[in-house]
Scaffold this active site. Structure first.
Site, PDB file in Angstrom:
ATOM      1  N   CYS A   1      -1.008   3.486  -5.637  1.00  0.00           N
ATOM      2  CA  CYS A   1      -1.678   2.354  -4.996  1.00  0.00           C
ATOM      3  C   CYS A   1      -2.738   2.867  -4.035  1.00  0.00           C
ATOM      4  CB  CYS A   1      -0.661   1.500  -4.237  1.00  0.00           C
ATOM      5  SG  CYS A   1      -1.386   0.074  -3.399  1.00  0.00           S
TER       6      CYS A   1
ATOM      7  N   GLY B   1       2.733   2.682  -2.318  1.00  0.00           N
ATOM      8  CA  GLY B   1       3.040   3.255  -3.626  1.00  0.00           C
ATOM      9  C   GLY B   1       2.213   4.488  -3.963  1.00  0.00           C
TER      10      GLY B   1
ATOM     11  N   GLY C   1       0.731  -1.258   0.000  1.00  0.00           N
ATOM     12  CA  GLY C   1       0.000   0.000   0.000  1.00  0.00           C
ATOM     13  C   GLY C   1       0.758   1.304   0.000  1.00  0.00           C
TER      14      GLY C   1
END
Length: 347
Positions: A186, A183, A181
């Site tokens: 993301c 990114g 998570g």
């Protein structure tokens, strides 16, 4: 249900405290690392930065460019076997030794992976990548790939806790990819409520991996060279970058014009854009867990990777680390409530 009370930290929660140094110049810092991998026995040396296995980042062109800087690319999994054949035929062994072949975990993926690896004995690295590395299916797939390719260097993920790092290394992974998570494109944490602050994940997972003779990749969460340095300082053996390497002429993203400016499309691999392109849309039983953004065209990636490496070298001089290998030992993190002075905008 249970609650863990320990505070977990991301890159924005800390700074690195400076220390006395005998280094006179950034040019004295060696960013190259040498690793001998647990299961394959292979040895690799280079700058342990990896372009993320996203189709708007890790193209063949990106791999060829970054290899000139001794940097790796986890080439995305959506190239055909035929395209791989053309790429392998056009590149030197030095370039191919800085390439990871990405794979999903289906039977079709396994067959394709084997066909690609057969193209050249210089393709030594495999990147097995699924969003949820806590699946037993991933562990079984790692065992299967290890049995079929005992000489390959296998990375697998993504996970964020030491128990699963150990599980994957025992199953046959040389390197474990860490990050759920963090990114820039993301949205897993938003859509699912699941995740782990990236710096704490790196610190804890590195401890688990190194205890078994494995390595980790810190995957995601870096938005500047300082974050890359913090990831290495926290114990990451490799750092994987997506957004920082997107938007370049080598990235492979779709170029569009907006208000007279060249922009490049960049999206997460669980986004609507990615699933429309590769899976015929978002399946009814799931949600998209990524976003699509337009980035200003950045030109050649050479300038960006030089800037990143220059920043990490500077970090090393601030703490007296003559090599990247020494950075973790020389790092003391301090918790902070501010990172930079933004009176004239962000860097």
């Amino acid at each position: 249900m249970r609650i863990e009370q320990d505070l977990k930290l991301g890159f924005k929660d800390v700074l690195i405290r400076p220390k006395r140094s005998t280094l006179k110049s950034r040019s004295q810092v060696d960013l190259n690392r040498q690793f001998t991998f647990k299961h394959s026995g292979k040895t690799w040396s280079g700058v342990p930065i990896i372009a993320a296995n996203m189709d708007s980042v890790a193209s063949f062109e990106m791999a060829a460019s970054l290899a000139q800087h001794n940097v790796m690319t986890a080439v995305h999994k959506h190239y055909s076997v035929e395209q791989w054949g053309e790429f392998v035929a056009s590149q030197t062994a030095e370039v191919l030794q800085h390439v990871m072949v990405s794979s999903g975990t289906s039977d079709t993926d396994f067959i394709k992976l084997s066909e690609i690896l057969a193209k050249s004995e210089d393709l030594n690295f495999i990147c097995i990548d699924i969003a949820n590395g806590y699946s037993e299916h991933l562990v079984d797939y790692v065992r299967k790939v290890r049995q079929a390719h005992p000489q390959a260097v296998i990375s697998a993920g993504n996970v964020v806790t030491g128990d699963m790092v150990e599980e994957l290394i025992i199953a046959g992974a040389d390197i474990v990819k860490v990050g759920i998570g963090p990114g820039s494109v993301c949205t897993t944490r938003v859509k699912t409520g699941v995740g782990y602050p990236q710096l704490s994940a790196i610190i804890e997972c590195a401890d688990a991996a190194h205890g078994l003779g494995g390595q980790i990749i810190g995957d995601g969460g870096c938005s500047c060279a300082g974050d890359v340095a913090k990831a290495f300082g926290g114990g990451a053996d490799f750092v994987m970058l997506g957004g920082m390497l997107a938007g370049h002429e080598q990235s492979g993203g779709e170029v569009v014009e907006q208000d007279g400016k060249m922009m490049v499309k960049f999206y997460g691999m669980s986004s609507q854009s990615a699933m429309d392109k590769h899976s015929g849309g978002v399946a009814k039983y799931r949600a998209a867990e990524g976003k699509t953004v337009l980035l200003p065209f950045k030109g050649s990636v050479d300038n960006t990777i030089n800037d990143i490496m220059g920043g990490v070298r500077s970090t090393c001089t601030y703490v007296g680390a003559a090599s990247l290998k020494e950075l973790t030992k020389r790092t003391t993190f301090i918790r902070v409530q501010e990172q930079e002075n933004n009176v004239y905008g962000k860097e």
